[in-house]
Design a protein around this motif. Structure first.
Motif, PDB file in Angstrom:
ATOM      1  N   GLU A   1       8.918  39.149   2.936  1.00 19.05           N
ATOM      2  CA  GLU A   1      10.371  38.938   2.892  1.00 19.05           C
ATOM      3  C   GLU A   1      10.712  37.652   2.140  1.00 19.05           C
ATOM      4  OE1 GLU A   1      11.625  39.007   6.972  1.00 19.05           O
ATOM      5  OE2 GLU A   1      11.977  41.167   6.924  1.00 19.05           O
TER       6      GLU A   1
ATOM      7  N   SER B   1      12.883  46.700  -6.211  1.00 16.60           N
ATOM      8  CA  SER B   1      13.717  46.760  -5.010  1.00 16.60           C
ATOM      9  C   SER B   1      12.863  46.631  -3.749  1.00 16.60           C
ATOM     10  CB  SER B   1      14.501  48.071  -4.988  1.00 16.60           C
ATOM     11  OG  SER B   1      15.238  48.173  -3.786  1.00 16.60           O
TER      12      SER B   1
ATOM     13  N   ASN C   1      13.024  43.463  -1.096  1.00 11.35           N
ATOM     14  CA  ASN C   1      13.379  43.715   0.301  1.00 11.35           C
ATOM     15  C   ASN C   1      12.230  43.466   1.265  1.00 11.35           C
ATOM     16  OD1 ASN C   1      16.178  44.545   0.118  1.00 11.35           O
ATOM     17  ND2 ASN C   1      15.405  46.254  -1.074  1.00 11.35           N
TER      18      ASN C   1
END
Length: 107
Positions: free
Chosen positions: A7, A39, A43
């Protein structure tokens, strides 16, 4: 459950991409990677392969240290200075970015 390290790396990737003014699609086109992979990395859903990390860092003009660890090796070597020891993590990150941007101008 998400991996905190992934993260954090994803957050730094997204921040660097936005600092350059790129969309995920533009970064995908520049790097030769898929928008889906970018992406997922941003994320924190998927770890990136080393060669993809290098491609993204080259496209974004940042060091792999900055992406993976949050600051440059150069800043670590300057850490002996008392003034730098007093910086907050946010200030260290900002200084690290300044150093990386400065050095990338000479590549």
């Amino acid at each position: 459950m998400k991996n905190k390290t992934l993260e954090e790396i994803g957050s730094r990737l997204a921040s660097a991409r936005k600092d350059k003014g790129y969309t995920q699609e533009q970064l995908a086109n520049l790097s030769g990677l898929s928008t889906k992979m970018i992406s997922a990395a941003e994320n924190g859903h998927k770890a990136m392969r080393p060669e993809n990390i290098i491609k993204l860092c080259e496209c974004l003009s940042i060091s792999t240290d900055r992406l993976l660890c949050g600051e440059s090796v150069m800043l670590d070597s300057l850490a002996e200075h008392d003034e730098l020891k007093q910086l907050t993590p946010k200030q260290r990150d900002a200084l690290s970015k300044i150093i990386d941007d400065f050095l990338s101008a000479f590549k």
